[in-house]
Every structure is written in C-alpha cells, then in structure tokens.
Design a protein around this motif. Structure first.
Motif, PDB file in Angstrom:
ATOM      1  N   GLU A 433       0.843  -1.208   0.000  1.00 30.50           N
ATOM      2  CA  GLU A 433       0.000   0.000   0.000  1.00 30.50           C
ATOM      3  C   GLU A 433       0.874   1.253   0.000  1.00 30.50           C
ATOM      4  O   GLU A 433       0.615   2.208  -0.726  1.00 30.50           O
ATOM      5  CB  GLU A 433      -0.936   0.049   1.226  1.00 30.50           C
ATOM      6  CG  GLU A 433      -2.151  -0.856   1.127  1.00 30.50           C
ATOM      7  CD  GLU A 433      -1.835  -2.267   1.619  1.00 30.50           C
ATOM      8  OE1 GLU A 433      -0.713  -2.466   2.146  1.00 30.50           O
ATOM      9  OE2 GLU A 433      -2.689  -3.149   1.461  1.00 30.50           O
ATOM     10  N   GLN A 434       1.929   1.203   0.836  1.00 34.63           N
ATOM     11  CA  GLN A 434       2.836   2.360   0.889  1.00 34.63           C
ATOM     12  C   GLN A 434       3.500   2.594  -0.465  1.00 34.63           C
ATOM     13  O   GLN A 434       3.672   3.722  -0.878  1.00 34.63           O
ATOM     14  CB  GLN A 434       3.916   2.132   1.936  1.00 34.63           C
ATOM     15  CG  GLN A 434       3.488   2.586   3.314  1.00 34.63           C
ATOM     16  CD  GLN A 434       4.505   2.183   4.347  1.00 34.63           C
ATOM     17  OE1 GLN A 434       4.310   1.194   5.046  1.00 34.63           O
ATOM     18  NE2 GLN A 434       5.594   2.904   4.436  1.00 34.63           N
ATOM     19  N   ALA A 435       3.856   1.476  -1.119  1.00 37.66           N
ATOM     20  CA  ALA A 435       4.486   1.595  -2.436  1.00 37.66           C
ATOM     21  C   ALA A 435       3.531   2.272  -3.410  1.00 37.66           C
ATOM     22  O   ALA A 435       3.926   3.159  -4.163  1.00 37.66           O
ATOM     23  CB  ALA A 435       4.881   0.215  -2.959  1.00 37.66           C
ATOM     24  N   GLU A 436       2.262   1.882  -3.339  1.00 38.74           N
ATOM     25  CA  GLU A 436       1.290   2.457  -4.269  1.00 38.74           C
ATOM     26  C   GLU A 436       1.096   3.951  -4.004  1.00 38.74           C
ATOM     27  O   GLU A 436       1.063   4.751  -4.939  1.00 38.74           O
ATOM     28  CB  GLU A 436      -0.048   1.711  -4.170  1.00 38.74           C
ATOM     29  CG  GLU A 436      -0.931   1.978  -5.372  1.00 38.74           C
ATOM     30  CD  GLU A 436      -2.255   1.212  -5.304  1.00 38.74           C
ATOM     31  OE1 GLU A 436      -2.570   0.646  -4.234  1.00 38.74           O
ATOM     32  OE2 GLU A 436      -2.967   1.198  -6.318  1.00 38.74           O
ATOM     33  N   SER A 437       1.026   4.321  -2.710  1.00 40.03           N
ATOM     34  CA  SER A 437       0.826   5.753  -2.456  1.00 40.03           C
ATOM     35  C   SER A 437       2.112   6.543  -2.731  1.00 40.03           C
ATOM     36  O   SER A 437       2.053   7.717  -3.097  1.00 40.03           O
ATOM     37  CB  SER A 437       0.296   6.008  -1.046  1.00 40.03           C
ATOM     38  OG  SER A 437       1.149   5.426  -0.108  1.00 40.03           O
ATOM     39  N   PHE A 438       3.273   5.883  -2.592  1.00 38.67           N
ATOM     40  CA  PHE A 438       4.540   6.541  -2.977  1.00 38.67           C
ATOM     41  C   PHE A 438       4.498   6.909  -4.463  1.00 38.67           C
ATOM     42  O   PHE A 438       4.866   8.010  -4.862  1.00 38.67           O
ATOM     43  CB  PHE A 438       5.718   5.599  -2.692  1.00 38.67           C
ATOM     44  CG  PHE A 438       7.076   6.159  -3.044  1.00 38.67           C
ATOM     45  CD1 PHE A 438       7.753   6.989  -2.156  1.00 38.67           C
ATOM     46  CD2 PHE A 438       7.674   5.865  -4.262  1.00 38.67           C
ATOM     47  CE1 PHE A 438       9.004   7.509  -2.471  1.00 38.67           C
ATOM     48  CE2 PHE A 438       8.918   6.387  -4.592  1.00 38.67           C
ATOM     49  CZ  PHE A 438       9.583   7.208  -3.685  1.00 38.67           C
ATOM     50  N   ILE A 439       3.986   5.971  -5.267  1.00 41.77           N
ATOM     51  CA  ILE A 439       3.923   6.221  -6.716  1.00 41.77           C
ATOM     52  C   ILE A 439       2.979   7.379  -7.018  1.00 41.77           C
ATOM     53  O   ILE A 439       3.310   8.280  -7.790  1.00 41.77           O
ATOM     54  CB  ILE A 439       3.457   4.963  -7.488  1.00 41.77           C
ATOM     55  CG1 ILE A 439       4.465   3.825  -7.301  1.00 41.77           C
ATOM     56  CG2 ILE A 439       3.301   5.263  -8.974  1.00 41.77           C
ATOM     57  CD1 ILE A 439       4.071   2.522  -7.978  1.00 41.77           C
ATOM     58  N   THR A 440       1.809   7.362  -6.371  1.00 41.71           N
ATOM     59  CA  THR A 440       0.833   8.398  -6.721  1.00 41.71           C
ATOM     60  C   THR A 440       1.250   9.782  -6.225  1.00 41.71           C
ATOM     61  O   THR A 440       0.770  10.779  -6.730  1.00 41.71           O
ATOM     62  CB  THR A 440      -0.569   8.045  -6.186  1.00 41.71           C
ATOM     63  OG1 THR A 440      -0.428   7.609  -4.830  1.00 41.71           O
ATOM     64  CG2 THR A 440      -1.197   6.935  -7.001  1.00 41.71           C
ATOM     65  N   SER A 441       2.208   9.825  -5.257  1.00 43.87           N
ATOM     66  CA  SER A 441       2.616  11.154  -4.784  1.00 43.87           C
ATOM     67  C   SER A 441       3.958  11.604  -5.384  1.00 43.87           C
ATOM     68  O   SER A 441       4.530  12.596  -4.950  1.00 43.87           O
ATOM     69  CB  SER A 441       2.714  11.151  -3.255  1.00 43.87           C
ATOM     70  OG  SER A 441       3.694  10.222  -2.863  1.00 43.87           O
ATOM     71  N   MET A 442       4.450  10.876  -6.370  1.00 45.91           N
ATOM     72  CA  MET A 442       5.722  11.252  -7.004  1.00 45.91           C
ATOM     73  C   MET A 442       5.622  12.601  -7.726  1.00 45.91           C
ATOM     74  O   MET A 442       4.596  12.887  -8.335  1.00 45.91           O
ATOM     75  CB  MET A 442       6.090  10.206  -8.066  1.00 45.91           C
ATOM     76  CG  MET A 442       6.850   9.017  -7.556  1.00 45.91           C
ATOM     77  SD  MET A 442       7.001   7.760  -8.850  1.00 45.91           S
ATOM     78  CE  MET A 442       7.796   8.652 -10.171  1.00 45.91           C
ATOM     79  N   PRO A 443       6.686  13.425  -7.658  1.00 43.04           N
ATOM     80  CA  PRO A 443       6.629  14.717  -8.360  1.00 43.04           C
ATOM     81  C   PRO A 443       6.772  14.593  -9.882  1.00 43.04           C
ATOM     82  O   PRO A 443       6.519  15.553 -10.595  1.00 43.04           O
ATOM     83  CB  PRO A 443       7.808  15.490  -7.769  1.00 43.04           C
ATOM     84  CG  PRO A 443       8.741  14.458  -7.263  1.00 43.04           C
ATOM     85  CD  PRO A 443       7.915  13.275  -6.871  1.00 43.04           C
ATOM     86  N   ILE A 444       7.235  13.417 -10.353  1.00 41.73           N
ATOM     87  CA  ILE A 444       7.287  13.224 -11.807  1.00 41.73           C
ATOM     88  C   ILE A 444       6.342  12.080 -12.177  1.00 41.73           C
ATOM     89  O   ILE A 444       6.041  11.236 -11.340  1.00 41.73           O
ATOM     90  CB  ILE A 444       8.728  12.930 -12.337  1.00 41.73           C
ATOM     91  CG1 ILE A 444       9.480  11.971 -11.398  1.00 41.73           C
ATOM     92  CG2 ILE A 444       9.498  14.201 -12.537  1.00 41.73           C
ATOM     93  CD1 ILE A 444      10.863  11.611 -11.881  1.00 41.73           C
TER      94      ILE A 444
END
Length: 651
Positions: A433-444
């Motif tokens: 889940e953390q990985a998924e939210s890390f992706i969605t909050s990426m600046p690029i």
DNA sequence: TTAGGGTTAG
C-alpha cells in the motif's frame, strides 16, 4: 627522502637532454630537485621540457606545470604558455577552463600577445567544458585580429560550436571559411551525428572532397549510436581501411546494443588478422563477457592485460570488476577492486552493485560508506546501486535516508530509475500500500517500469487485489510487453483465480504478444552452450535428459516436489510437470553435472528470472551432488550451496 | 596545434 643523484655527464649533456631522458613524473621531479639543490633555479632552457612533460604527457601532472609556470623567476615564452593551455584543454581536471583563463591573463600581464595557437587551445578548452558563451567572446577577438584566416583556428571554432549543439553557428563559420580541410568537414559531421541529424551527416559525408579514416569512423559511430548496427557493419566492411578506432566503434557498438556474441565474434576476427587490441577494445570485450556471463573469455582478457603490462586505468578496472561480478566471481571482482590504484566513483559503483547482486548487500552498504569516507562523492548511478542493495536486505528506513541525502547532501535530483528502486524497496518488504501511495505522490509522472516494479512485488507477496489493479493498468499502457501478461496471469494462478489467469493469457494471444522464450547459457572450455525449455537440439540431448531424470529421483528422496501452480492452466497436470520439468536451467545443470569434474562450480546465465520450481530443485541439487551452482538471472545472482541460496529465497 | 573510440544502473 633519498634523491637519485644525476649521473656523471661524460658527454657534456645539457639539462634539457637530462629531462628528456626521464621516463616518469617521479624522475622528473627528482631531476628538478637536483637542479634547485645545485642552485640552478629555473634556467629557462631546462624549465621548458619539465613544463611540457608535466602539461602534455599522460603520466605528467598539469598542476605541477602550472606551479612551475607561475613561480618562474624568468618570464616564460609564449610557446610555453600555449603549451600549458593545451595541456589544460586536454586534461579532465575540473578547474581546467578557469586555469586556462588564468594563464591567458598572465600572458597579458607579461605583455605577450596571444597568437593563433593560443586561440586554438582556448577554443579546445571551451569545447571540453561546453563553454559556448566564453567561446563566442574569444571568437569575436579572433575575427578582429584576423586569426580566423588560420584553418586550425576556424576548425577549433567549428568544433566548439558543434559540440555545444549550435550547429547553425558552426555551419555559418564552415560556409564562410576561406580554407577548409578534412578536419573542418569531420567536425561538422560529428556535430550532426552528436545531435541526431544523421541524414545531414550522411549528406556531408557524400559531398566531402576527400575522406580519411576519421570521416569513415564518424559515420560508423553515428550509425552505431542510432542503433543501425546492420548499416554500420556494411560501412565497416566497405571502408577503404580500418584502424584501431574503427574496430573499437564496431565492437563497442555490438556490446552496447545487446549483441555481445557479435562483439566477441568480431574481436576474434580482429585477432585472426593479428591486430593488437588496445585498452578501449578490451573494455568492450569485457562488457560483452559480462552480458554473456562468459567467465573463461573474461579471465583470458585479464591475463592478456597482465601479460602485456597494460596500464590499469579506472575504466579498465571498472570493466574488469563488472565482468567478474556479473560472472558470479565476486571474490575476484573484489580482488581487482582492492588492487586497483585509481578507484573512482565508477569503480566503487561497479563493486557496490556487484556485491548487491551477489547476495552481499551489507558489504555493499559498507563500501558505499567507505567511498564517501574517502571523499568520493556518489553520483546518480551509485545511488541506484546503493538503493538496490537496501532493497535486497529490506533496509527500508536506510533506503529512505539515502534517497533524501541524494538531493539534500549531494544535489542530485532523483530520476525515474531512483523512484523505481524505492518502489522496489517498499514492494519487496511487503509494504504494497505504501508503495502504491509513494507512486501516486511522485513529483514526476511514473512510467511503466515503476508500475512494473509494484506488479512484481504483488507477485512475490501474492497480493491479487493490488496486482489486478496495477496489472490491468499496465496491460493498457504497456500492451507489447510480454512480461506484464505473464506476471499478472501468474498472480491470478497463484491465488487460485484460474479463470482470470486464463483470461489474461487469451488477451495476450489475441493481441499476438509473443512471450520471450527463456534460455540458459553455460560456458564450457570456452564454448557457450545454450538451452531453452524442453530443448532437444543439443547433440548430447539423450544423455542430458537421462541425467536430469536421475537428478530428480535423487532430490525427491530429499523432499523435492514439483511445484506447478504458476503455469498455463489449459494443460493437464502431467503436461504442466513436463513443461516446467525441463526448464532451460535444469537442462544446463544436467549438462554441467555430466561434463564437469565432481565438486567444480557450475555457472549458468539465464535471460529471464528463475522460477520457484527451478529454485527449489537447484537448492537440493547443490546439496545432494555437493556442487556450488551459480545461476545469474535477469536481475541477480543465486549462489546455491549445500541446500541454500544466497538470495535467502527472496528475489 | 585542429577531427573519430572504452566502464558502472535500470
């Protein structure tokens, strides 16, 4: 400190000729010290060769040349000042351009007028630092002083503008030049090649009044750079004559474009023509060996380097470290690393990623710290290596610390690859889940590689829910990538969603996506043997299959049970076992057991990742047959020994 | 004096 005394001088040799006899910087400094001790400080005739050697010789010392130049009690001649600028222009020393400017200003202080040589070297210094605007200023001075009439000067201006990508400016100088020669044409062609206008490069190549080796090599390099290997090879064959550079371009072209076998074949052809390879060729050959996992070939190159006493520069040692590491001989890789004198950030990076991919990630992390302790700043690539190491040992917190230090401490902006490492780090640790939210909050914007890393993690941790979401996204955005379908289908299969699994396979067939067949290579006595699953093409096919069946019987006694969940669901159970039972790495293991001495290590290279069944089978083979077995898959190494694997069953 | 060539990750 003991200085070697200057030998008696029976032939009344001058100091100049004494300096000429010196072979190294050390000898130079010793002779120079003798001069000072004897009270003969800086007589101009003897100063000249010391400065020239220090500035221009590859084993010289440009800073020493600068020191002597500025400490000189007698004013140096313009020739000497030009020589130092020339040396600075060709050095990789970071402040070389500003030092060139210092020398240039020193010239004015001494009331010496710069000449055509001065400007040629200054333009060269600007080219190497990409200093377009400074170069432009010098260009206006050159026009005022009519130095632009000199073909050397105008060529260095053309070169400056083309390497800076100012092709229109370069072309204007070219078109307005009174005198052009083959160098002017080559500089223009190189500019077009460098900035991707291969058709204009080819036009100019056709129009050239005369062509030498360099022009042919530039065109060859251009074709290689844009991946037109077949066209490049045609040019290579047609060239009136090939020099060492032509061979380097062609062999490195193959090595860099994923055609390592062709690279080795061309290297053999070169040897059959009795052409001596240089260090650049060997670097590419080593890179080809790395890709093939060809340890025998690679070690041969290493002994050749030793036999010929070739200079171990940092690029060559990096290539050697990488070769040993990617052939699974991490001990030898680390031996080369420890013994190499010039350890720069690339050598460290090769060692760090080598350790990480060979199951020694803690060592890799230590080495990264050691590198920083030595005062070597990590670069963008070494950060990828260290983040991978964190990922292999599940150091999530440490990984985030490193990730933050990239921009905070070293001013390196994280790129897509670094974000992919972070997703992998979280994913492998099961923090999906953390990985998924890390992706969605990426600046690029995340690319398919990043979503692919998450999908891979869903497979490892059997998470069909996120896997389904991510997999369907990838099946839309990355339609032609076979691996995405296989991963998603396996995720479904392993969570008993047989219908969904089959649906993915159907979509794959409907879209006519071909699955890249898995194959395994094993090198024996310098010959590379290749196997694919269920392969019957090897001349020893009968023996190999019999041997594998024997092996299965043996390991079954130790509890081996074929694992067949993740295979095609439209075949019978027996057939599934047959497909998975003869995976390419199993055939390679059987072949290796037959044809190598008992107790020797087997080294296998696989083009895709190893499956669960092969992994558990080979673990048992290593125990029952008392063999070390090293399998390199697409991403990491598996060192099987005594029933265990270096990846700790985590890959 | 000016032009062409090599390594590390994903």
């Amino acid at each position: 400190m003991v200085f070697k005394p200057i030998k008696p001088n029976p032939h009344n040799l001058s100091f100049t000729s004494i300096f000429h006899r010196c072979k190294s910087m050390k000898e130079f400094k010793q002779s120079h010290t003798q001069l000072i001790i004897r009270g003969l400080t800086h007589p101009p005739p003897s100063l000249r060769p010391v400065i020239s050697f220090s500035a221009l010789n590859p084993s010289g010392d440009i800073n020493y040349a600068l020191l002597l130049l500025f400490q000189s009690s007698t004013p140096p001649a313009i020739f000497l000042l030009n020589t130092v600028i020339r040396g600075l222009a060709r050095s990789s020393f970071t402040d070389s351009l500003s030092s060139s400017l210092l020398v240039f200003r020193h010239m004015a202080e001494l009331n010496l007028a710069p000449n055509n040589f001065t400007f040629t070297f200054l333009f060269q210094a600007c080219s190497n630092s990409g200093a377009f605007e400074l170069g432009q200023q010098f260009h206006s001075r050159v026009i005022k002083n009519f130095f632009g009439m000199d073909v050397f000067v105008s060529n260095s201006v053309i070169q400056l503008y083309s390497v800076c990508g100012k092709l229109d400016d370069a072309r204007r100088v070219f078109d307005e030049s009174i005198k052009l020669d083959v160098v002017s044409w080559n500089s223009m062609i190189n500019g077009y090649v460098k900035y991707g206008d291969i058709s204009e490069a080819l036009n100019m190549f056709k129009e050239m009044p005369e062509r030498n080796d360099v022009s042919w090599n530039s065109i060859l390099g251009g074709l290689v750079k844009y991946g037109c290997l077949d066209d490049a090879y045609r040019v290579f064959v047609e060239m009136p004559q090939r020099n060492l550079v032509s061979w380097v371009v062609m062999i490195s072209g193959y090595a860099q474009n994923g055609q390592p076998k062709e690279a080795l074949a061309l290297f053999r052809e070169m040897q059959s023509l009795a052409q001596e390879p240089n260090s650049a060729i060997l670097v590419s050959v080593l890179s080809a060996c790395s890709q093939l996992g060809a340890l025998d070939h690679g070690s041969w190159v290493h002994s050749y380097i030793k036999k010929k006493h070739m200079r171990m520069d940092s690029i060559l040692s990096t290539a050697l470290i990488d070769m040993y590491a990617k052939c699974g001989s991490i001990e030898l890789a680390m031996q080369v690393f420890s013994s190499s004198r010039e350890k720069d950030v690339s050598a460290y990076t090769a060692a760090i990623s080598g350790l990480a991919m060979n199951g020694r990630s803690n060592k890799a992390l230590q080495l990264f710290e050691q590198m920083k302790g030595e005062g070597i700043s990590p670069d963008s690539i070494s950060y990828i290596a260290v983040l991978c190491a964190c990922s292999h040992v599940g150091c999530v917190e440490k990984g985030f610390e490193y990730f933050a230090s990239m921009s905070d401490v070293h001013g390196i902006r994280p790129e897509l690859d670094h974000y992919a490492c972070m997703v992998d780090l979280l994913g492998r640790a099961g923090l999906l889940e953390q990985a998924e939210s890390f992706i969605t909050s990426m600046p690029i914007t995340p690319d398919n590689v990043i979503w692919g890393a998450l999908l891979g993690a869903c497979r490892v941790h059997g998470n069909a829910e996120i896997g389904q979401r991510v997999g369907n996204l990838l099946l839309k955005s990355d339609q032609y990538h076979d691996g995405r379908y296989i991963l998603l289908s396996n995720i479904y299969a392993e969570s008993m969603k047989e219908k969904d699994s089959e649906e993915v396979r159907k979509t794959m067939r409907r879209r006519k996506i071909k699955r890249v067949p898995g194959c395994s290579l094993i090198e024996m006595n310098g010959v590379v043997h290749e196997f694919s699953a269920g392969d019957r093409s090897h001349e020893k096919v009968g023996e190999i299959y019999l041997m594998w069946e024997e092996i299965v019987k043996e390991i079954q006694n130790c509890g081996y049970k074929a694992e067949t969940r993740a295979v095609v669901f439209d075949v019978e159970e027996e057939e599934k076992e047959a497909i998975i039972g003869y995976h390419s790495e199993k055939l390679a293991v059987a072949f290796g057991i037959i044809y190598t001495k008992p107790g020797s290590t087997l080294r296998i290279v696989k083009n895709i990742r190893i499956c669960n069944d092969c992994h558990s089978a080979i673990k048992l083979v290593s125990k029952v047959f008392n063999r070390k077995i090293v399998v390199r898959d697409r991403k990491i190494f598996h060192h099987f020994e005594d029933g265990f694997c270096s990846c700790m069953d985590y890959w």
